[in-house]
Motif scaffolding. Structure first.
Motif, PDB file in Angstrom:
ATOM      1  N   GLY A  65      -0.490   3.831  -9.609  1.00 54.69           N
ATOM      2  CA  GLY A  65       0.964   3.960  -9.502  1.00 54.69           C
ATOM      3  C   GLY A  65       1.722   3.052 -10.459  1.00 54.69           C
ATOM      4  O   GLY A  65       2.881   3.286 -10.763  1.00 54.69           O
TER       5      GLY A  65
ATOM      6  N   ASN B 197      -0.215   4.114  -1.232  1.00 58.57           N
ATOM      7  CA  ASN B 197      -0.972   4.410  -2.450  1.00 58.57           C
ATOM      8  C   ASN B 197      -0.353   5.563  -3.221  1.00 58.57           C
ATOM      9  O   ASN B 197       0.231   6.474  -2.648  1.00 58.57           O
ATOM     10  CB  ASN B 197      -2.428   4.777  -2.116  1.00 58.57           C
ATOM     11  CG  ASN B 197      -3.338   3.567  -2.009  1.00 58.57           C
ATOM     12  OD1 ASN B 197      -4.039   3.401  -1.012  1.00 58.57           O
ATOM     13  ND2 ASN B 197      -3.343   2.702  -3.026  1.00 58.57           N
ATOM     14  N   ASN B 198      -0.556   5.498  -4.506  1.00 62.01           N
ATOM     15  CA  ASN B 198      -0.127   6.551  -5.404  1.00 62.01           C
ATOM     16  C   ASN B 198      -0.988   7.815  -5.217  1.00 62.01           C
ATOM     17  O   ASN B 198      -2.141   7.745  -4.798  1.00 62.01           O
ATOM     18  CB  ASN B 198      -0.249   6.023  -6.840  1.00 62.01           C
ATOM     19  CG  ASN B 198      -0.019   7.087  -7.880  1.00 62.01           C
ATOM     20  OD1 ASN B 198      -0.956   7.597  -8.488  1.00 62.01           O
ATOM     21  ND2 ASN B 198       1.238   7.448  -8.074  1.00 62.01           N
TER      22      ASN B 198
ATOM     23  N   THR C 132      -4.295   7.740  -7.206  1.00 61.61           N
ATOM     24  CA  THR C 132      -5.258   6.804  -6.621  1.00 61.61           C
ATOM     25  C   THR C 132      -6.048   7.511  -5.527  1.00 61.61           C
ATOM     26  O   THR C 132      -7.279   7.483  -5.505  1.00 61.61           O
ATOM     27  CB  THR C 132      -4.515   5.586  -6.010  1.00 61.61           C
ATOM     28  OG1 THR C 132      -3.568   5.083  -6.946  1.00 61.61           O
ATOM     29  CG2 THR C 132      -5.475   4.493  -5.605  1.00 61.61           C
TER      30      THR C 132
HETATM   31  C1  LIG Z   1      10.951   0.084  -9.744  1.00 60.77           C
HETATM   32  C2  LIG Z   1       9.592   0.582  -9.375  1.00 60.77           C
HETATM   33  C3  LIG Z   1       9.328   1.950  -9.338  1.00 60.77           C
HETATM   34  C4  LIG Z   1       8.075   2.426  -8.968  1.00 60.77           C
HETATM   35  N1  LIG Z   1       7.869   3.778  -8.948  1.00 60.77           N
HETATM   36  C5  LIG Z   1       6.652   4.241  -8.551  1.00 60.77           C
HETATM   37  C6  LIG Z   1       6.418   5.646  -8.477  1.00 60.77           C
HETATM   38  O1  LIG Z   1       7.299   6.464  -8.768  1.00 60.77           O
HETATM   39  N2  LIG Z   1       5.195   6.070  -8.065  1.00 60.77           N
HETATM   40  C7  LIG Z   1       4.193   5.195  -7.722  1.00 60.77           C
HETATM   41  O2  LIG Z   1       3.109   5.611  -7.321  1.00 60.77           O
HETATM   42  N3  LIG Z   1       4.386   3.858  -7.790  1.00 60.77           N
HETATM   43  C8  LIG Z   1       5.589   3.366  -8.183  1.00 60.77           C
HETATM   44  N4  LIG Z   1       5.795   2.010  -8.221  1.00 60.77           N
HETATM   45  C9  LIG Z   1       4.674   1.115  -7.807  1.00 60.77           C
HETATM   46  C10 LIG Z   1       4.656   0.910  -6.293  1.00 60.77           C
HETATM   47  O3  LIG Z   1       5.519  -0.159  -5.948  1.00 60.77           O
HETATM   48  C11 LIG Z   1       3.267   0.570  -5.769  1.00 60.77           C
HETATM   49  O4  LIG Z   1       2.722  -0.438  -6.546  1.00 60.77           O
HETATM   50  C12 LIG Z   1       2.305   1.725  -5.765  1.00 60.77           C
HETATM   51  O5  LIG Z   1       2.840   2.821  -5.093  1.00 60.77           O
HETATM   52  C13 LIG Z   1       1.032   1.331  -5.067  1.00 60.77           C
HETATM   53  O6  LIG Z   1       0.076   2.367  -5.131  1.00 60.77           O
HETATM   54  P1  LIG Z   1      -1.260   2.204  -5.972  1.00 60.77           P
HETATM   55  O7  LIG Z   1      -1.827   0.853  -5.630  1.00 60.77           O
HETATM   56  O8  LIG Z   1      -2.118   3.310  -5.490  1.00 60.77           O
HETATM   57  O9  LIG Z   1      -0.895   2.309  -7.395  1.00 60.77           O
HETATM   58  C14 LIG Z   1       7.042   1.509  -8.623  1.00 60.77           C
HETATM   59  C15 LIG Z   1       7.304   0.140  -8.688  1.00 60.77           C
HETATM   60  C16 LIG Z   1       8.554  -0.322  -9.058  1.00 60.77           C
HETATM   61  C17 LIG Z   1       8.784  -1.792  -9.101  1.00 60.77           C
END
Ligand SMILES: Cc1cc2nc3c(=O)[nH]c(=O)nc-3n(C[C@H](O)[C@H](O)[C@H](O)COP(=O)(O)O)c2cc1C
Ligand code: FES
Lengths: 420, 142
Positions: free
Chosen positions: A55, A208-209, A212
């Motif tokens: 993500g 989680n994304n 992922t």
């Molecule tokens: C401003 C901002 C926007 C974000 N947009 C997304 C997004 O659209 N999709 C996403 O999966 N993670 C996004 N993230 C990251 C999430 O905060 C988070 O780290 C993630 O969903 C965790 O999933 P993962 O560990 O599977 O990557 C964003 C973070 C920030 C700071």
């Protein structure tokens, strides 16, 4: 040799339908997990695979799941981040459109592993058609006994709901996403407490994304060792890279982590559009610091890009050509962040519109080189000074662009001054 | 819908989507009604409606054209297409045509950058746009 795991069914007719998916060996991972593996074994597998988040932040999924406390009598939740708001990012749409059941498999196995019985897919509001497809997939999975009560006679229960966002980049940030799901404005929360202990509805929550989770089924079927061999030992598997901008073949490409950025652009995406020359690349979504044309011989993994002072982020590669003015790029970046600041923290709420104002003036030929320093000072005052990483996400591309393209910005400014 | 969540308030975004689908926008009286159904204050509903850009606070045309003005689309000419559309419809971004058929809105990245430049008409995506293609798409609308 790496194999395509995520995108192998892309382009197959009706790959989104459960029958077609099952014909292609779909739902085997769920069957194996629920009948042969304990939640503890699955957690060990995912930890050993070192599956890193897709993500943006790259945090290892197994470790995140392990943070969820055991033996609490509150419900626990999974929130699937399908907000896909980072400009340039398109991969989760491809996954959800082509293989919604792959995502559902990942969700089922993750929930079984962590002891979760309700999952929400938080999807950006614009993806209405994709949301409908997910709902259809959920209904199909229900009908065939992969969701609902006593899944495949295992005694495990799970419901999955689709929740639509409504147009706010900040809601992709995980704690803002939680607020939004609770029916509030998407203002990020202070951490700690972390969502693993106090998350959605004050309960332990995993976020989680999409991509992922879509990697989990193949780890179950083929093992952690296999997964690590696909990419780099510490950052395994393949990734879906979204390539857009001035290339011949924009699109989504699945490559092992650690693949070369130049190859992605010049081989897979067909190189520059006719008559165009490469000037710069944004390698991981708009928030990631820009790379100059001579900096793109670099492996696409989190650590290598960090070394190059950029980010792998969401794997969204934006390709910029020589004719495009970096002053215009800077303008679009500052428009975006000043529009998307949630307004909670002063440096971000005030700083971004201020930067935007200066940059808009520069675009009209008003101002001087010291305004570029002012922009940098303002960005520096946002960096690290906000509750959530949106502040950094705004400051990083502005700081890198104004550093690497300072001369060009000044030249553009002078040209526009003469024009106006 | 409310049954998907442990408390009613969480159904706020979905219910607002539903209301907008029926009425085209969220009026002050809709806000009050929604507040009543979910047993929360109208101020809370208003706070949410104004936070999210997809909730229209005034009526929009039958066809709401939302054009991406973000980076990948701009690299491939979104700027001049926006001017073309504005000229063709006789309106500026943010406005609705007098016959209430079209509203033109500029939006941030739609997550379809590989089809840049692109726009949405209501919930349908159209990509790889140029002037000819825009003419064709608009001609096909009733
Ligand atoms: C401003 C901002 C926007 C974000 N947009 C997304 C997004 O659209 N999709 C996403 O999966 N993670 C996004 N993230 C990251 C999430 O905060 C988070 O780290 C993630 O969903 C965790 O999933 P993962 O560990 O599977 O990557 C964003 C973070 C920030 C700071
Ligand atoms: S930049 Fe236009 S859809 Fe992403």
């Amino acid at each position: 040799m790496s194999e395509k795991q995520l995108s192998k069914l892309f382009g197959l007719e009706n790959s989104h339908q459960i029958d077609v998916y099952i014909e292609q060996d779909g739902y085997r991972a769920v069957k194996k997990a629920l009948s042969e593996l304990t939640p503890e074994t699955i957690l060990d597998l995912v930890k050993a695979a070192n599956l890193r988040g897709r993500g943006g932040a790259g945090f290892p999924a197994g470790i995140k799941w392990g943070f969820v406390p055991k033996g609490v009598d509150k419900p626990k939740y999974l929130c699937v981040n399908a907000d896909e708001g980072e400009p340039g990012t398109i991969k989760d749409r491809y996954l959800m459109t082509n293989v919604p059941h792959l995502l559902l498999e990942g969700i089922i196995i993750t929930c079984y592993c962590v002891g979760i019985h309700v999952a929400y897919i938080y999807i950006r509001g614009e993806y209405e058609m994709v949301a409908q497809r997910l709902e259809q997939a959920i209904a199909e999975a229900h009908a065939q006994g992969y969701l609902g009560n006593n899944i495949l006679e295992s005694g495990f229960d799970l419901e999955v709901y689709v929740h639509r966002g409504a147009g706010a980049y900040i809601c992709g940030e995980e704690t803002a996403l939680l607020e939004s799901l609770e029916g509030k404005r998407g203002n990020p929360r202070l951490k700690p407490p972390f969502p693993a202990s106090i998350g959605l509805f004050q309960c332990p929550t995993v976020i989680n994304n999409v991509e992922t989770l879509a990697n989990v089924p193949s780890i179950i079927l083929k093992g952690a060792g296999w997964f690590c061999q696909q990419g780099l030992p510490k950052d395994g598997g393949t990734r879906l890279f979204g390539v857009s901008g001035m290339v011949q073949k924009p699109g989504v490409y699945e490559l092992p982590t650690g693949s070369n950025l130049r190859d992605l652009i010049f081989q897979h995406a067909g190189g520059m559009k006719e008559g165009k020359r490469l000037k710069a690349v944004i390698p991981g979504g708009m928030s990631s610091p820009v790379l100059k044309a001579d900096e793109i011989d670099i492996p696409l993994d989190g650590d290598s890009l960090m070394e190059a002072k950029s980010m792998l982020g969401s794997g969204a590669v934006i390709v910029i050509d020589e004719e495009t003015s970096m002053l215009d790029v800077l303008k679009i970046i500052t428009d975006f962040y000043s529009h998307e600041s949630c307004g909670q923290c002063t440096p971000c709420r005030v700083g971004n519109p201020w930067i935007r104002k200066i940059v808009h003036r520069l675009c009209q030929g008003i101002g001087g080189p010291d305004d570029i320093d002012n922009v940098r000072r303002l960005a520096d005052n946002i960096m690290g000074k906000t509750l959530c990483p949106l502040g950094d996400a705004a400051a990083m591309p502005i700081l890198s662009l104004t550093e690497k393209f300072r001369e060009e910005l000044i030249t553009s400014l002078n040209e526009r001054r003469q024009e106006s | 819908m409310i049954s998907h969540y442990p408390n009613k308030e969480a159904a706020l975004l979905p219910i607002l989507h539903l209301a907008q689908k029926e009425q085209g926008f969220i009026s002050a009286s809709t806000e009050k009604q929604v507040a009543k159904i979910l047993e929360i204050s109208p101020a809370k509903v208003h706070e949410v409606v104004t936070f999210y850009t997809m909730y229209n606070r005034k009526p929009v045309g039958k066809y709401h054209i939302q054009v991406c003005a973000n980076l990948s689309c701009s690299l491939l000419g979104a700027g001049s297409l926006i001017e073309y559309l504005g000229g063709k419809l006789g309106i500026q971004p943010g406005e609705t045509t007098e016959d209430d058929r079209f509203t033109l809105t500029l939006v941030q990245c739609l997550g379809a950058c590989e089809q840049a430049p692109c726009f949405m008409i209501n919930f349908d995506y159209y990509g790889d746009l140029d002037e000819t293609k825009i003419d064709e798409i608009l001609d096909k609308l009733e």
